[in-house]
Write an enzyme that holds these catalytic residues in place. Structure first.
Site, short mmCIF file in Angstrom:
data_model
loop_
_atom_site.label_atom_id
_atom_site.label_comp_id
_atom_site.label_asym_id
_atom_site.label_seq_id
_atom_site.Cartn_x
_atom_site.Cartn_y
_atom_site.Cartn_z
N ASP A 1 0.90 -1.11 -0.01
CA ASP A 1 0.09 0.00 0.09
C ASP A 1 0.88 1.21 -0.01
OD1 ASP A 1 -2.53 -1.09 0.13
OD2 ASP A 1 -2.42 -1.34 2.25
N GLY B 1 -29.35 -25.77 16.16
CA GLY B 1 -30.80 -25.42 15.62
C GLY B 1 -31.43 -24.44 16.65
N GLU C 1 -30.09 -18.35 15.46
CA GLU C 1 -29.39 -18.52 14.08
C GLU C 1 -30.15 -17.56 13.19
OE1 GLU C 1 -30.96 -22.46 14.44
OE2 GLU C 1 -29.34 -23.02 12.97
C1 LIG Z 1 -1.28 -9.82 8.90
C2 LIG Z 1 -0.44 -8.85 7.88
C3 LIG Z 1 -1.07 -7.92 7.14
C4 LIG Z 1 -0.58 -6.89 6.21
N1 LIG Z 1 -1.24 -6.13 5.65
C5 LIG Z 1 -0.83 -5.35 4.80
C6 LIG Z 1 -1.68 -4.34 3.91
O1 LIG Z 1 -2.86 -4.41 4.26
N2 LIG Z 1 -0.88 -3.63 3.13
C7 LIG Z 1 0.43 -3.68 3.02
O2 LIG Z 1 0.92 -2.91 2.21
N3 LIG Z 1 1.36 -4.45 3.69
C8 LIG Z 1 0.43 -5.43 4.72
N4 LIG Z 1 1.26 -6.30 5.14
C9 LIG Z 1 2.90 -6.46 4.90
C10 LIG Z 1 3.61 -5.65 5.76
O3 LIG Z 1 3.41 -4.25 5.48
C11 LIG Z 1 5.10 -6.02 5.71
O4 LIG Z 1 5.19 -7.17 6.00
C12 LIG Z 1 5.80 -5.19 6.31
O5 LIG Z 1 6.02 -3.99 6.11
C13 LIG Z 1 7.40 -5.75 6.32
O6 LIG Z 1 8.26 -4.97 7.16
P1 LIG Z 1 9.08 -5.76 8.48
O7 LIG Z 1 9.71 -4.80 9.09
O8 LIG Z 1 8.27 -6.78 9.39
O9 LIG Z 1 10.02 -6.62 7.52
P2 LIG Z 1 10.88 -7.99 7.86
O10 LIG Z 1 9.92 -9.25 7.71
O11 LIG Z 1 11.58 -7.73 9.00
O12 LIG Z 1 11.81 -7.95 6.68
C14 LIG Z 1 11.43 -8.27 5.37
C15 LIG Z 1 12.45 -8.38 4.23
O13 LIG Z 1 13.30 -7.21 4.26
C16 LIG Z 1 14.63 -7.13 4.63
N5 LIG Z 1 14.91 -6.05 5.39
C17 LIG Z 1 14.21 -5.51 6.46
N6 LIG Z 1 14.82 -4.06 6.82
C18 LIG Z 1 15.80 -4.13 5.92
C19 LIG Z 1 16.74 -3.01 5.84
N7 LIG Z 1 16.66 -1.97 6.68
N8 LIG Z 1 17.60 -3.12 4.85
C20 LIG Z 1 17.89 -4.11 4.06
N9 LIG Z 1 16.80 -5.26 4.17
C21 LIG Z 1 15.95 -5.03 4.93
C22 LIG Z 1 14.79 -8.48 5.38
O14 LIG Z 1 16.11 -8.89 5.07
C23 LIG Z 1 13.66 -9.24 4.92
O15 LIG Z 1 14.03 -9.99 3.82
C24 LIG Z 1 0.81 -7.14 6.20
C25 LIG Z 1 1.54 -8.11 6.74
C26 LIG Z 1 0.86 -8.87 7.66
C27 LIG Z 1 1.50 -9.84 8.37
#
Ligand SMILES: Cc1cc2nc3c(=O)[nH]c(=O)nc-3n(C[C@H](O)[C@H](O)[C@H](O)COP(=O)(O)OP(=O)(O)OC[C@H]3O[C@@H](n4cnc5c(N)ncnc54)[C@H](O)[C@@H]3O)c2cc1C
Ligand code: FES
Ligand code: FES
Length: 1335
Positions: free
Chosen positions: A368, A1085, A1266
């Site tokens: 997004d 039911g 229900e």
């Molecule tokens: C339940 C759920 C709902 C979601 N809904 C949405 C949604 O509605 N819209 C949407 O857009 N997204 C959604 N997401 C996705 C979410 O936005 C991404 O999973 C999240 O932004 C990833 O960020 P993180 O910090 O958790 O990444 P991580 O899981 O920690 O890392 C992801 C990857 O990025 C790399 N990485 C991380 N930081 C760096 C850095 N600084 N430099 C180099 N490499 C790096 C890591 O090596 C890894 O490979 C959803 C995710 C979940 C679990």
């Protein structure tokens, strides 16, 4: 790999207690740690993928720079314990407990009736609690936002929001807003003048403890010292398979990244965690730089802001909010676009965990943020040992071009987001299956720069998400448009070119291909309008505004805090104070739900020698198993055994239900074998090693249509008929014929199917703890499978975390599978299905095909109906025959059609066997009825409500199967609904709105309902209860019904309290068990209270009769004295109560019978607004009038009505099961199956319990479990009403297929316009679609 020697001690706090882990395992999540290691089971497992919020905890960290503690919600299932070094975790146990002191959040959730099954409640508590820790007096909107990541399948959210609102000083009117007083009591809505007084107060807020933030636990000083330690050093945590390294300097991070280039940089873990879970990825090393100050900053310059990659999305949101408030509006267009999407991206938990860096690097195709960042010319700032560089996000990096990728040793430190210039406009657009916490179906970031003071395009950028494996740019189109004026011709060319440039192949993953193509250009059109309006604001003289009729197309539906009123009969002031019947008594377990002390099956403590079971399921729909090789699985660590059909000592095929597939598989998801191991992780790992080979068998039948082609049925035809249908058709003015498809539904009970089977050492006894609606059935299946008499199988059931019909038959099958494993291994076995397996294996509501032929007069009077129903039963009988019988019997709904023929059959297909689901066929079948009524209205040029009124039962009549009934309550509900919802005035207002708005339309309908209770088989209504009075006067009550969240036990306590004339506190109800009450029928039911209530009443009356002589002798004595005296006189203080059941019958040969004991009536009025360009809809208001007769407990009854309504609304609108053409269920978790969240509930929600009489039932009550489900169809038909208005305006036919669910896709594609006409269409014979409908 780092060596074992460098493993450090992981330190964090849980609920104020220090946890030190010498051997912290990087692969262990906090949820597993809490539940399995330190045995805190308040935090629940609902999905394991961050999508349901059941596992919400609060994570607190100390920020040494700001000298502040920051509290944030997190989903424990996506938090590796190693990421918690230095953090303080608060779980629901730490918030409060019955043992110590319950917290106001827990108290209010319970007392506001915000818990039903209680499985989601700890997560809800944690979300509200965390909000209050940051904002002790939150606004109502903050409360709604805080709950956006928590799913509840029972309550319909209204009472949960309400409990949160009690903390808000802004909530002032009506109970929904917290005061407990109804704001509309004095106006027309009040029914005070009627025969009985109506109440609106479901709880007493005077009882609430005040919230005192100073009483909250302090942050552990040790963690402050750790955070402030200037000599922090790199830490390494080494587990059995993986190592976790935490660098403390940027230099250290870069060195690590160079040494372990393949190691993921774990920030929020929300992307990495899902890759591990769903893609089976394995990482031997994780690098976790989460606390590095170099990744946590915001800096601004004249050009814009740079934000550290380590900022969570919630922190990003705060930073952008601040910048927007500080900077002039024109500069912050990109920031505002980002903020809009950040509000709905996932839920607050994920937004607090996921980081900006993780988001831009993981580049989800549904992102997004990335399309907006790209359109806003953002760049990422990258560093490695080699140096620094900037990567523009609007280049090949975003599209995943390998040559543009980050080098493995590179780290993103920050993202720079420039300010917009004056003639630069940026916008973000998206559409998802539901408004919040759902991946976009298509999203976009678009920007345009104009030559100063003109509408000549200088630069244009468009990025689209969810249309390809990566976010893609329409760069060619954009280039071609440079120099063009921002006008209609430009738009038309842009649409055409962008469709040529971005081609979604017909078989693309995710399906919805034509819809997604339409969305691409519909979003582009929205952007076009937004820019035109903005140009007009820049220079009104030069640039004309968009037509007034188009203005409402500009904005998405706002997210607002819902409100409403619930009305019910007040208790007779003369009723004795002690008598709780009729009062809105809180659910008996509500406080325990809210404190996490309520025990569900998987919360049972571990049993010595216990094993865990993982399933291996068929990947083919219909095939011969040619080989099953379990050798590799058996050799895996921790594995004790693999269990197959060969191991079933008794019946592997009981009543047509196969436990373990033998030789042949008949659906995808059928259990072939199970692996028993010392941990679930071991069992699951080994299950992956089982090798299966198949030979497909023809035919493979997936859809109803295919079943009809192959004459494949599970049951014979069921038919009812009245009048002379064929001759009536000859005498009518008009005839219409049509077909309605209604897709299935997943139960999505929050607690997945769970069983613990414990073999006993003597006499082949087996004890089972099961979350079930039907313990007797589990006992039956286990007894048959083990070839052991039923008397040796004890099935215990304390509570289930939601059931909705999904735990009537399936637990028997799964219980037997589990018992066979326990029997073979001789050890206790715990069998808890993961969400994905649960959805795959257990199936749900039957998809239905309805075909109708209707004959009617021009005045709307329907003279003849000939209707056929087919349901997709799946591969085994289950309850499909009963479901089709129900459908046929209930298929007239509230209408009296003098010549009526209805036939139905259950189809046998190669899908998992569909089963009972709230309403049992009625919610599907009656859509067909409402659809043909609506079609008749269109043909007669009448409102559907007029046709409904004309054809509705009006006086004591006979149903089509010749049962006599009096529809008077139906008439009252219908009339009151029309009146109190101001239907005609609002209909007119909606029409006015529709005239003034081209792209948004409103629809409004009233739907009546006649719902039959019970079952046409008399013995299914019998019930028993056992009431024991102990010598201290306390009473132990047991009955055959199961507590599924509906509050059955609470009502039974109310009954016992009234009957024995003792306070409720004397009565205890512990569990349901085959040991105490044998041969009990299912709890389903809507009959639970009816039948068990009578049995409890009977037992209590027997006991009271025995005590009466003693009471007579000592009328002023106390209960305890009477009980003691009875014992002295050798009077038994234990009694079994029995209810023989309602005498129902159905003769299918004649098509006649007194099929049901009684009917529940109701009417619902819903008003929606649809966005014709995207297909989104917003439910503006719902009024439900439900005939409750006399409500034993209005809070529970209203809870059932509201919960069922929201579940129904989900079924009819956004819940969509996707099957591959080969019969594999693709939607297997909250990420791709969307049940309603708090944002989907009506903005205004009014529920009234209408009083009537029902002498046949206990205390003249009615079963309401229900009935509310079908009321949800008022939303479906309101949507169709709105779509009809759009189609009429566009000169299209107002008769079009009214299928269910009315997803955004269906809505958008029905609103045919120049954009839908423009998209390329594919010849269906040239490709295999990604998903199909099976109805
Ligand atoms: C339940 C759920 C709902 C979601 N809904 C949405 C949604 O509605 N819209 C949407 O857009 N997204 C959604 N997401 C996705 C979410 O936005 C991404 O999973 C999240 O932004 C990833 O960020 P993180 O910090 O958790 O990444 P991580 O899981 O920690 O890392 C992801 C990857 O990025 C790399 N990485 C991380 N930081 C760096 C850095 N600084 N430099 C180099 N490499 C790096 C890591 O090596 C890894 O490979 C959803 C995710 C979940 C679990
Ligand atoms: S179990 Fe963690 S979010 Fe569902
Ligand atoms: S009470 Fe929310 S899921 Fe049952």
């Amino acid at each position: 790999m780092p060596s074992a020697a460098d493993s450090d001690t992981l330190i964090f706090f849980v609920n104020g207690r220090k946890v030190t882990e010498e051997n912290a395992d990087p692969e262990m999540t906090l949820l597993s740690y809490l539940r399995k290691v330190i045995r805190m089971t308040g935090t629940k497992y609902g999905c394991g993928s961050g999508g349901c919020g059941a596992c919400t905890v609060m994570v607190s960290r100390y920020d040494p720079k700001k000298k502040k503690v920051h509290h944030s919600p997190a989903t424990a299932c996506l938090v590796p314990i190693c990421s918690l070094h230095g953090a303080a975790i608060t779980t629901v146990e730490g918030v409060g407990s019955i043992k110590k002191r319950i917290h106001p959040v827990q108290e209010r959730l319970a007392k506001c009736h915000g818990t039903q099954c209680g499985f989601c409640s700890p997560g809800m508590v944690m979300s509200i609690y965390t909000l209050l820790r940051n904002h002790p007096e939150p606004t109502p909107d903050q409360i709604t936002e805080a709950l956006g990541g928590n799913l509840c399948r029972c309550t319909g959210y209204r009472p949960i929001v309400e409990s949160g609102k009690t903390f808000s000083s802004e909530a002032t009117v009506c109970q929904m807003k917290g005061s407990g007083k109804c704001c509309l009591d004095s106006d027309d809505r009040s029914l005070v003048s009627r025969e009985e007084k109506m109440c609106t107060k479901l709880y007493n807020e005077d009882e609430f403890q005040p919230l005192d933030p100073s009483q909250e636990p302090i942050f552990p000083p040790e963690l402050i010292r750790m955070a402030e330690d200037p000599n922090k050093r790199r830490l390494t945590f080494r587990g059995p398979r993986a190592t976790w390294i935490m660098p403390v300097t940027l230099k250290g991070l870069l060195e690590l990244k160079a040494s372990y280039p393949k190691a993921p940089l774990v920030m929020g873990y929300t992307a990495v965690g899902l890759r591990i879970k769903f893609n089976d990825e394995f990482y031997p090393v994780f690098i976790s730089p989460l606390g590095l100050p170099e990744l946590h900053f915001v800096s601004t310059s004249d050009n814009g802001a740079t934000i550290g990659a380590g900022y969570s999305l919630a922190q990003l949101s705060d930073a952008l909010d601040f910048l927007v408030s500080e900077q002039p509006e024109e500069k912050t267009k990109t920031y505002r676009a980002l903020l809009k999407h950040l509000r709905t991206l996932a839920g607050p938990q994920i937004r607090n965990m996921a980081t900006l860096g993780g988001h831009v690097v993981s580049r989800p195709n549904f992102s997004d943020l990335n399309p907006i960042l790209a359109a806003g010319d953002a760049t990422i700032n990258v560093i490695s040992k080699e140096g620094e560089r900037q990567i523009p996000l609007n280049g090949p990096f975003l599209e995943g071009a390998p040559e543009a990728d980050l080098k493995p040793e590179e780290v993103v430190v920050s993202v720079s987001i420039p300010y917009c210039t004056k003639w630069h406009f940026v916008s973000g657009l998206r559409l998802a299956q539901r408004q919040e916490n759902a991946f976009a179906i298509v999203n976009a970031g678009m920007s345009v720069k104009f030559e100063e003071g003109t509408d000549t395009i200088k630069d244009l950028q468009m990025f689209f998400g969810s249309v390809a494996p990566t976010v893609v740019s329409a760069s060619r189109t954009c280039k071609q448009l440079v120099g063009r004026q921002w006008d209609d011709q430009m738009l038309s060319d842009a649409c055409q070119w962008v469709l040529e440039e971005i081609r979604i192949p017909p078989a693309a993953e995710g399906g919805m291909v034509e819809y997604r193509r339409t969305l691409i250009i519909s979003l582009l059109f929205k952007f076009y309008l937004k820019v035109r309006r903005w140009l007009n604001r820049m220079d009104p003289q030069k640039f004309p505004d968009i037509p007034e009729k188009f203005v409402s197309a500009l904005d998405d539906f706002p997210i607002e805090t819902p409100q409403g009123i619930q009305m019910f009969q007040c208790v007779d002031p003369n009723q004795p104070k002690q008598d709780p019947v009729g009062h809105p008594v809180m659910h008996q377990s509500a406080i325990k739900h809210a404190t996490g002390e309520a025990i569900f099956v998987d919360d049972l403590p571990p049993i010595d020698q216990e094993l865990f079971l993982a399933v291996v399921t068929s990947t083919r729909a219909h095939a011969k198993i040619t080989s099953l090789d379990v050798s590799e699985a058996l050799a895996c660590p921790g594995v004790v055994d693999v269990i197959t059909a060969e191991d079933v000592p008794g019946d592997n095929n009981h009543s047509g239900e196969v436990l373990y597939a033998h030789d042949e598989v008949i659906c995808v998801g059928q259990i072939v074998c199970t692996v028993a191991a010392d941990t679930y992780a071991h069992a699951k790992e080994a299950a992956k090693r089982v090798k299966l080979a198949y030979n497909d068998i023809d035919p493979e039948i997936i859809t109803i249509e295919e079943a009809l082609e192959h004459d494949s049925f599970l049951s014979s035809e069921k038919k009812i008929e009245q009048g002379n249908v064929d001759s009536a058709f000859k005498q009518v003015d008009q005839i219409i014929e049509g077909e309605i498809h209604v897709e299935g539904q997943e139960h999505f009970y929050m607690e997945t199917q769970s069983i613990v089977a414990i073999p006993q050492t003597e006499d082949k006894e087996m004890v089972l703890h099961v979350g079930t609606q039907f313990p007797t059935h589990v006992q039956e299946f286990v007894s048959a499978a083990l070839k052991v008499p039923r008397s040796r199988i004890a099935c215990h059931m304390k509570r289930a975390g939601g059931a909705f019909g999904g735990k009537v038959t399936k637990p028997a099958l799964l219980g037997a599978v589990c018992a066979v494993a326990a029997n073979k291994t001789g050890r206790p076995v715990r069998f808890v299905l993961e969400r994905g397996d649960d959805m795959l294996i257990t199936a749900g509501r039957h998809p239905l095909l309805g075909k109708y032929k209707i004959g009617f007069m021009n005045n709307g009077e329907i003279k003849a109906a000939d209707v056929e129903y087919y349901i997709n039963g799946g591969c085994t009988p289950d309850e499909s025959e009963l479901v089709i019988e129900f459908i046929v019997l209930k298929s007239e709904n509230a209408y009296n059609i003098p010549n009526f023929r209805c036939r139905g059959r259950a189809c046998k297909t190669n899908l998992p066997s569909n089963t009972a689901f709230r309403g049992f066929g009625f919610p599907q079948a009656t859509v067909v009825v409402e659809a043909y009524i609506t079609a008749v209205a269109a043909k007669c040029n009448l409102l559907p409500e007029e046709v409904k009124e004309i054809n509705m039962y009006k006086r004591t009549s006979k149903t089509a199967y010749k049962q006599t009934f009096n529809p008077e309550p139906l008439r009252r509900c219908w009339k009151e609904c029309l009146e109190k919802a101001s239907f005609y005035a609002r209909k007119q207002a909606a029409e006015e709105f529709n005239k003034k708005n081209y792209w948004k339309k409103r629809g409004l309908v009233v739907t009546p309902m006649k719902y039959s209770i019970g079952i046409p088989i008399a013995f299914y209504h019998q019930a028993a209860a056992l009431v024991n009075i102990y010598l201290d006067g306390s009473v132990l009550l047991t009955h055959g019904g199961c507590e599924l969240g509906q509050g059955l036990h609470t009502k039974m306590i109310q009954v016992a309290s009234r009957e024995l004339n003792i306070p409720q506190s004397y009565v205890h109800l512990s569990e349901t068990s085959t040991v105490t009450v044998p041969n009990a029928v299912f709890t389903a039911g809507s009959m639970g209270t009816d039948v068990n209530g009578k049995a409890v009443q009977n037992a209590c009356q027997i006991l009271l009769d025995r005590l009466r002589p003693i009471i007579r002798k000592n009328p002023k004595g106390k209960w305890e004295e009477w009980v003691a005296k009875a014992f002295e006189e050798s009077i038994s203080l234990s009694a079994t109560g029995y209810f023989k059941g309602y005498q129902t019958n159905m003769d299918w040969k004649k098509g006649e019978g007194d099929a049901y004991p009684y009917y529940v009536y109701g009417a619902a009025c819903s008003e929606v607004e649809v966005d014709c360009l995207t297909g989104a809809h917003k439910l503006l208001r719902t009024d439900i009038f439900m005939d409750a007769a006399f409500s034993i407990n209005p809070a529970l009854d209203i809870g059932q009505i509201e919960g069922a309504f929201i579940q129904g609304m989900g079924f009819y609108t956004i819940e969509e099961l996707k099957y591959s053409p080969g019969g594999m269920l693709r939607s297997r978790g909250p990420e791709d199956y969307k049940i309603p969240t708090v944002t989907e509930i009506p903005l205004e929600f009014y529920v009234t319990l209408v009083r009537s009489r029902n002498p046949i039932a206990i205390y003249s009550s009615k079963g309401l479990g229900e009935a509310g489900m079908f009321m949800g169809s008022s939303v479906l038909f309101a949507i169709y009403d709105a779509v009809t208005a759009a189609r009429r305006e566009r000169g299209l036919s107002d008769i079009f297929p009214l299928n269910s669910p009315a997803t955004p896709e269906v809505i958008r594609m029905a609103c045919t316009d120049q954009f839908t006409d423009m998209i390329p269409r594919d010849d269906p014979s040239t490709f295999t679609p990604w998903s199909i409908h099976v109805s």
